[in-house]
Design a protein around this motif. Structure first.
Motif, PDB file in Angstrom:
ATOM      1  N   GLY A 402      36.910 -16.207  -3.244  1.00  0.00           N
ATOM      2  CA  GLY A 402      35.571 -15.999  -2.268  1.00  0.00           C
ATOM      3  C   GLY A 402      35.147 -14.746  -2.624  1.00  0.00           C
ATOM      4  N   ALA A 403      35.891 -13.691  -2.131  1.00  0.00           N
ATOM      5  CA  ALA A 403      35.409 -12.376  -1.908  1.00  0.00           C
ATOM      6  C   ALA A 403      35.154 -11.519  -3.191  1.00  0.00           C
ATOM      7  CB  ALA A 403      36.548 -11.501  -1.358  1.00  0.00           C
ATOM      8  N   THR A 404      35.769 -12.146  -4.129  1.00  0.00           N
ATOM      9  CA  THR A 404      35.425 -11.580  -5.427  1.00  0.00           C
ATOM     10  C   THR A 404      34.172 -12.014  -6.073  1.00  0.00           C
ATOM     11  OG1 THR A 404      37.977 -11.667  -5.918  1.00  0.00           O
ATOM     12  CG2 THR A 404      36.416 -11.171  -7.881  1.00  0.00           C
ATOM     13  N   TRP A 405      34.270 -13.637  -5.928  1.00  0.00           N
ATOM     14  CA  TRP A 405      32.861 -14.334  -6.206  1.00  0.00           C
ATOM     15  C   TRP A 405      31.691 -13.595  -5.824  1.00  0.00           C
ATOM     16  CZ3 TRP A 405      28.746 -17.041  -5.077  1.00  0.00           C
ATOM     17  CH2 TRP A 405      28.034 -17.625  -6.123  1.00  0.00           C
ATOM     18  N   LEU A 406      31.825 -13.245  -4.513  1.00  0.00           N
ATOM     19  CA  LEU A 406      30.845 -12.957  -3.709  1.00  0.00           C
ATOM     20  C   LEU A 406      30.332 -11.515  -3.980  1.00  0.00           C
ATOM     21  CD1 LEU A 406      31.332 -14.153  -0.201  1.00  0.00           C
ATOM     22  CD2 LEU A 406      29.300 -14.780  -1.734  1.00  0.00           C
ATOM     23  N   ALA A 407      31.396 -10.480  -4.378  1.00  0.00           N
ATOM     24  CA  ALA A 407      31.042  -9.192  -4.894  1.00  0.00           C
ATOM     25  C   ALA A 407      30.411  -9.379  -6.172  1.00  0.00           C
ATOM     26  CB  ALA A 407      32.438  -8.463  -4.912  1.00  0.00           C
ATOM     27  N   GLU A 408      30.903 -10.271  -7.021  1.00  0.00           N
ATOM     28  CA  GLU A 408      30.051 -10.367  -8.399  1.00  0.00           C
ATOM     29  C   GLU A 408      28.476 -10.805  -8.302  1.00  0.00           C
ATOM     30  OE1 GLU A 408      31.195 -12.197 -12.859  1.00  0.00           O
ATOM     31  OE2 GLU A 408      32.692 -11.977 -11.254  1.00  0.00           O
ATOM     32  N   HIS A 409      28.565 -12.023  -7.386  1.00  0.00           N
ATOM     33  CA  HIS A 409      27.417 -12.801  -7.536  1.00  0.00           C
ATOM     34  C   HIS A 409      26.323 -12.800  -6.183  1.00  0.00           C
ATOM     35  CE1 HIS A 409      28.742 -14.664 -11.256  1.00  0.00           C
ATOM     36  NE2 HIS A 409      29.871 -15.062 -10.594  1.00  0.00           N
ATOM     37  N   GLY A 410      26.896 -12.145  -5.339  1.00  0.00           N
ATOM     38  CA  GLY A 410      26.241 -12.149  -4.004  1.00  0.00           C
ATOM     39  C   GLY A 410      24.824 -11.661  -3.939  1.00  0.00           C
ATOM     40  N   ALA A 411      24.572 -10.569  -4.715  1.00  0.00           N
ATOM     41  CA  ALA A 411      23.171 -10.092  -4.770  1.00  0.00           C
ATOM     42  C   ALA A 411      22.071 -11.030  -5.429  1.00  0.00           C
ATOM     43  CB  ALA A 411      23.353  -8.770  -5.462  1.00  0.00           C
ATOM     44  N   ALA A 412      22.740 -11.551  -6.540  1.00  0.00           N
ATOM     45  CA  ALA A 412      21.792 -12.463  -7.178  1.00  0.00           C
ATOM     46  C   ALA A 412      21.548 -13.841  -6.263  1.00  0.00           C
ATOM     47  CB  ALA A 412      22.829 -12.910  -8.449  1.00  0.00           C
ATOM     48  N   VAL A 413      22.538 -14.006  -5.707  1.00  0.00           N
ATOM     49  CA  VAL A 413      22.198 -15.273  -4.833  1.00  0.00           C
ATOM     50  C   VAL A 413      21.280 -15.018  -3.783  1.00  0.00           C
ATOM     51  CG1 VAL A 413      23.385 -16.752  -2.910  1.00  0.00           C
ATOM     52  CG2 VAL A 413      24.687 -16.378  -5.163  1.00  0.00           C
ATOM     53  N   SER A 414      21.457 -14.113  -3.241  1.00  0.00           N
ATOM     54  CA  SER A 414      20.611 -13.644  -2.051  1.00  0.00           C
ATOM     55  C   SER A 414      19.149 -13.313  -2.437  1.00  0.00           C
ATOM     56  CB  SER A 414      21.045 -12.346  -1.388  1.00  0.00           C
ATOM     57  OG  SER A 414      22.255 -12.369  -0.691  1.00  0.00           O
ATOM     58  N   GLY A 415      19.190 -12.796  -3.828  1.00  0.00           N
ATOM     59  CA  GLY A 415      17.880 -12.569  -4.561  1.00  0.00           C
ATOM     60  C   GLY A 415      17.049 -13.826  -4.538  1.00  0.00           C
ATOM     61  N   LEU A 416      17.935 -14.992  -4.962  1.00  0.00           N
ATOM     62  CA  LEU A 416      17.232 -16.235  -5.022  1.00  0.00           C
ATOM     63  C   LEU A 416      16.607 -16.769  -3.716  1.00  0.00           C
ATOM     64  CD1 LEU A 416      19.318 -18.206  -7.607  1.00  0.00           C
ATOM     65  CD2 LEU A 416      16.853 -17.560  -8.040  1.00  0.00           C
ATOM     66  N   VAL A 417      17.562 -16.605  -2.747  1.00  0.00           N
ATOM     67  CA  VAL A 417      17.214 -17.012  -1.349  1.00  0.00           C
ATOM     68  C   VAL A 417      16.016 -16.294  -0.965  1.00  0.00           C
ATOM     69  CG1 VAL A 417      17.723 -16.921   1.372  1.00  0.00           C
ATOM     70  CG2 VAL A 417      19.460 -17.596  -0.722  1.00  0.00           C
ATOM     71  N   TYR A 418      15.860 -14.942  -0.981  1.00  0.00           N
ATOM     72  CA  TYR A 418      14.908 -14.164  -0.484  1.00  0.00           C
ATOM     73  C   TYR A 418      13.496 -14.403  -1.326  1.00  0.00           C
ATOM     74  CZ  TYR A 418      18.501 -11.814   2.500  1.00  0.00           C
ATOM     75  OH  TYR A 418      19.153 -11.326   3.364  1.00  0.00           O
ATOM     76  N   ALA A 419      13.739 -14.688  -2.609  1.00  0.00           N
ATOM     77  CA  ALA A 419      12.440 -14.689  -3.381  1.00  0.00           C
ATOM     78  C   ALA A 419      11.681 -15.926  -3.113  1.00  0.00           C
ATOM     79  CB  ALA A 419      12.824 -14.761  -4.954  1.00  0.00           C
ATOM     80  N   HIS A 420      12.569 -16.896  -2.674  1.00  0.00           N
ATOM     81  CA  HIS A 420      12.094 -18.433  -2.305  1.00  0.00           C
ATOM     82  C   HIS A 420      11.150 -18.229  -0.858  1.00  0.00           C
ATOM     83  CE1 HIS A 420      12.788 -22.920  -1.836  1.00  0.00           C
ATOM     84  NE2 HIS A 420      11.585 -22.669  -1.764  1.00  0.00           N
ATOM     85  N   VAL A 421      11.965 -17.436  -0.056  1.00  0.00           N
ATOM     86  CA  VAL A 421      11.400 -17.230   1.365  1.00  0.00           C
ATOM     87  C   VAL A 421       9.900 -16.336   1.157  1.00  0.00           C
ATOM     88  CG1 VAL A 421      11.648 -15.479   3.298  1.00  0.00           C
ATOM     89  CG2 VAL A 421      13.585 -17.104   2.580  1.00  0.00           C
ATOM     90  N   VAL A 422      10.014 -15.421   0.294  1.00  0.00           N
ATOM     91  CA  VAL A 422       8.654 -14.632   0.060  1.00  0.00           C
ATOM     92  C   VAL A 422       7.577 -15.396  -0.358  1.00  0.00           C
ATOM     93  CG1 VAL A 422       7.724 -12.786  -1.399  1.00  0.00           C
ATOM     94  CG2 VAL A 422       9.848 -12.292   0.038  1.00  0.00           C
ATOM     95  N   GLU A 423       7.912 -16.478  -1.405  1.00  0.00           N
ATOM     96  CA  GLU A 423       7.067 -17.453  -1.858  1.00  0.00           C
ATOM     97  C   GLU A 423       6.456 -18.210  -0.822  1.00  0.00           C
ATOM     98  OE1 GLU A 423       9.713 -18.959  -5.611  1.00  0.00           O
ATOM     99  OE2 GLU A 423       8.341 -20.585  -4.810  1.00  0.00           O
ATOM    100  N   LEU A 424       7.017 -18.483   0.224  1.00  0.00           N
ATOM    101  CA  LEU A 424       6.521 -19.438   1.084  1.00  0.00           C
ATOM    102  C   LEU A 424       5.768 -18.594   2.462  1.00  0.00           C
ATOM    103  CD1 LEU A 424       9.681 -22.093   1.680  1.00  0.00           C
ATOM    104  CD2 LEU A 424       7.517 -22.115   0.359  1.00  0.00           C
ATOM    105  N   GLY A 425       5.759 -17.306   2.136  1.00  0.00           N
ATOM    106  CA  GLY A 425       5.246 -16.397   3.093  1.00  0.00           C
ATOM    107  C   GLY A 425       6.228 -16.167   4.336  1.00  0.00           C
ATOM    108  N   GLY A 426       7.265 -16.469   4.083  1.00  0.00           N
ATOM    109  CA  GLY A 426       8.436 -16.037   5.238  1.00  0.00           C
ATOM    110  C   GLY A 426       8.775 -14.592   5.289  1.00  0.00           C
ATOM    111  N   SER A 427       9.951 -14.388   6.438  1.00  0.00           N
ATOM    112  CA  SER A 427      10.409 -13.294   6.252  1.00  0.00           C
ATOM    113  C   SER A 427      11.800 -13.119   6.266  1.00  0.00           C
ATOM    114  CB  SER A 427      10.102 -13.083   7.945  1.00  0.00           C
ATOM    115  OG  SER A 427      10.847 -11.869   8.316  1.00  0.00           O
ATOM    116  N   ILE A 428      12.142 -11.880   5.485  1.00  0.00           N
ATOM    117  CA  ILE A 428      13.604 -11.830   5.176  1.00  0.00           C
ATOM    118  C   ILE A 428      14.513 -11.556   6.242  1.00  0.00           C
ATOM    119  CG2 ILE A 428      13.211 -11.315   2.667  1.00  0.00           C
ATOM    120  CD1 ILE A 428      13.900  -8.406   3.014  1.00  0.00           C
ATOM    121  N   SER A 429      13.810 -11.308   7.327  1.00  0.00           N
ATOM    122  CA  SER A 429      14.785 -11.044   8.573  1.00  0.00           C
ATOM    123  C   SER A 429      13.987 -11.662   9.755  1.00  0.00           C
ATOM    124  CB  SER A 429      15.074  -9.549   8.812  1.00  0.00           C
ATOM    125  OG  SER A 429      15.777  -9.332   9.852  1.00  0.00           O
TER     126      SER A 429
END
Lengths: 474, 474
Positions: A402-429
């Motif tokens: 898990g830790a290795t996978w997240l270190a490698e892909h975490g930023a890209a995963v979060s990028g997809l989450v936040y991009a979707h949130v922004v699309e919907l006019g939402g807040s990343i925090s």
């Protein structure tokens, strides 16, 4: 641009604050240089612990003259590294914990003035002793302080009815970046003298001023509560139920939490002495609570609505807690989700909000987007549906480290989450703030108009940049 | 420092906006260069009437480049000259009245998006057509616009329950001083991405941005209301009654106005077809209103409380309106106070607030202070007791020429009023704002800490000072 404190400045601060208020001892300071989750580590030239607003003002004046950075800290229970200094060793940690007086409680007006260092749980108890209640609570209540809660505009599980911290702040006292004291404690319901500094300081994460005290709204202590655990098909059904109850019951409805079966399973797996409230599994669960004067009145308000919702096929099953003990057990399931999830292994956590109407669609669609890019990953969404705020967690595929996978892909995963949130006019925090954790992603994703305005406000109020530099905005 | 618009800039603006959106014709512009009370007069190089947010943004970009001042204006019904340009003739009047679309009404979420130029009364009707209600109203509802109401954080007679405009604004769209568009319309209940621009723009009087649209909270339309007129001994008794009713009834209590007998007398004297609701005179009167689903439920909530208050000697007499017509008659008495007072001759008006607890003392003590300095003067305090906000009016002594007396002594009288307000931690502008009328008195009386912060915010967001210069802060 800020500088390292000179020996002469440190001497002046030590003389100002005395041995209780000044420490440069590494062992004494150490616990406060790492955030409670152990994610952020910093260094500090000294820890300052003033005992009064005047001492805070004197500190800020000295540091403003010398252009030395101050990092304010309350209970050190924040989620985004907002109270951890950088690793230069040039910053000064400004702890507000010694300012822990409740200056006043006005029972008739239902207002209390608490200093920044008052711990939330202490404040709850104090309000109760006056027959009143402070209607904001969260997991860190044993360490979170009033100043930190104001500076992060904290949320929690009662926002549905009582709002976030800013809705509960009737007045504020703060030391501004030039060392002047802004006394805005008087609880004025109407005040149109220009820009609202109270709202500006609330949620500013100590970058515009040091909150030293707040005048806070209290509500009558609730003599009764009615807690229900409900099985539903989908977040859509949960939202429809919320809208119905809100229209029919209104005010007494204080909590409305959405929980997927997988979260409940994890809790049952990892947390001792827990049991499922309902006999069968359901795709989603709702935990709701009403608060009021009498158990009977709450029952008369709630129970027919739930019966009608069952008849209408809107909910699948429901159980109502029959005792305080059972209510507590229901809430323990909700409050244990984070702990249970940690036991399942590492996960990426996203504290996001979108307009409430769009939340069911986000919960349905975002996992599909993520799984398309990262097959096998698992997602969990739970939390404050009524506030349009879920905690959206992503776990690595089964079988990988898990830790290795997240270190490698975490930023890209979060990028997809936040991009979707922004699309919907939402807040990343939604409720945790920006701090250092989300500073760069905010700078990347927020609109240029908004970012420029945030920078303008910061530059206008703290031109030397001495208050909590490196947090919130770069 | 701003400049006069060049011929070339005016040409660009005329081309951008077309004949419907641009006028330099003196007769067309004239009505908008004087405030509705006829107190402030200005000049303008042209009146710009954009039809869209994009046009507003284009205007602001052109004017930012040329450093030409813009004076935003909605219904021109403000009380402090905030929408009247100066007399240089170099400023441009920016009318938002053509932006008058209600973009969206979401019945389930009880939200509507209205452009800045939508008139309040129109918005009320539109909400009602959807079975909903926008719970803010005031005398100028036939001309006041949503943009003006947001920019002045308007109040009115329902603030007790529903708050001022800022409490009803779920989202905001604005053009910032650099011409960028801040799109904050998405109604996020939780959003902790740093400084709250929504709250910052609300009440900023167009000095930090041009509000172009707002997403507004609606509430269910009320099927029933219950209106009572009550005689009491003193503001203290009225406040005790308010506290009792608030604890016992809570939410349905929407209005609570305090009226002295002298105000009622003036109304009965000058306004045709009015009659006193109670047969006897009382030192003070309370007009209160509950709103809810059924007349019966409201009666069951209110009537026993009023009976108990009579038994306890807290109130002297009460009459409950027996029809919609009678409710309207009661409110007409309240709403006619200003007109009746004008008929009595000139008066100095002060729109002030203090912490609610201190309001009875202010009402009792301030007239004594004034009469000590100016024997023979008369004072009237009436209005929103539950908001800690009264309209405190001072009339010259009988027998003098009112206008002459006020010209000579007005500033000194107001000085005594405001000094007292500041002593009590109150606000010299509860709901009308600062504009040009109170700019200098604010600069004189507000704390250096707060003034410096206001100037910092203004300088940080509008460094060239092109938005509504000369208003709010010097």
């Amino acid at each position: 641009m800020t500088y390292a404190p000179s020996t002469s400045l440190l001497g002046d601060l030590a003389a100002l604050l005395g041995p209780k208020g000044y420490s440069a001892d590494a062992d004494t300071i150490a616990p406060w240089l790492t955030d409670w989750r152990g994610k952020y580590h910093g260094r500090a030239a000294a820890m300052l612990s003033p005992a009064s607003t005047d001492e805070v003002a004197a500190i800020v004046r000295l540091c403003a003259d010398a252009r030395v950075a101050l990092v304010p800290q309350g209970g050190n229970s924040g989620m985004v590294g907002g109270a951890t200094p950088d690793d230069s060793g040039d910053q000064l940690l400004l702890s507000l914990r010694r300012m822990n007086r409740i200056r006043q409680v006005d029972e008739a007006a239902r207002l209390a003035v608490a200093e920044a260092g008052v711990i939330l749980e202490t404040f709850h108890h104090d309000a109760l002793a006056h027959g009143l209640r402070f209607p904001l609570t969260l997991g860190g209540k044993g360490s979170a302080t009033i100043g930190g809660l104001v500076s992060t505009n904290a949320g929690g599980t009662q926002v549905l009815r009582h709002g976030t911290m800013r809705a509960l702040v009737a007045g504020i006292e703060a030391v501004l970046p030039d060392g002047s004291i802004f006394d805005g404690l008087a609880p004025l319901k109407k005040d149109n003298r220009g820009y609202d500094l109270r709202h500006l300081l609330c949620g500013a994460e100590g970058t515009l001023g040091i909150v030293t005290a707040a005048c806070l709204h209290l509500v009558p202590a609730a003599a009764a509560r009615r807690t229900a655990w409900i099985g539903v098909d989908s977040p859509e059904s949960a939202l429809l139920l919320l809208r119905r109850l809100d229209a029919a019951i209104g005010n007494p409805l204080e909590g409305f939490e959405l929980i997927p079966q997988s979260c409940l399973d994890a809790v049952l797996r990892h947390i001792p002495q827990t049991r499922a409230p309902l006999s069968a599994a359901h795709p989603w669960h709702v935990l709701l609570e009403l608060a009021g004067d009498s158990d009977q009145a709450l029952g008369e308000a709630l129970d027919p609505q739930l019966a009608a919702a069952i008849d209408a096929g809107l909910i699948r099953d429901v159980v109502i807690a029959k005792s305080e003990r059972e209510s507590d057990d229901f809430w323990r399931l909700r409050d244990s989700i984070s702990e249970a999830e940690r036991a399942e292994g590492p996960a990426l956590q996203h504290d996001i909000s979108v307009p409430i109407d769009l939340m069911p669609a986000f919960i349905a669609q975002n996992p599909r987007r993520l799984k398309r890019a990262f097959p096998g990953i698992r997602t969990l969404s739970f939390g404050h549906l009524g506030d349009g705020n879920v905690h959206h967690h992503v776990q690595p595929p089964a079988g990988v480290d898990g830790a290795t996978w997240l270190a490698e892909h975490g930023a890209a995963v979060s990028g997809l989450v936040y991009a979707h949130v922004v699309e919907l006019g939402g807040s990343i925090s939604a409720e945790h703030g920006i701090g250092q954790m989300k500073r760069d992603i905010l700078a990347e994703l927020d609109s240029p108009a908004r970012l420029s305005a945030l920078r303008g406000v910061k530059a206008g109020l703290d031109p030397a940049g001495i208050l909590n530099p490196g947090k919130l905005i770069a």
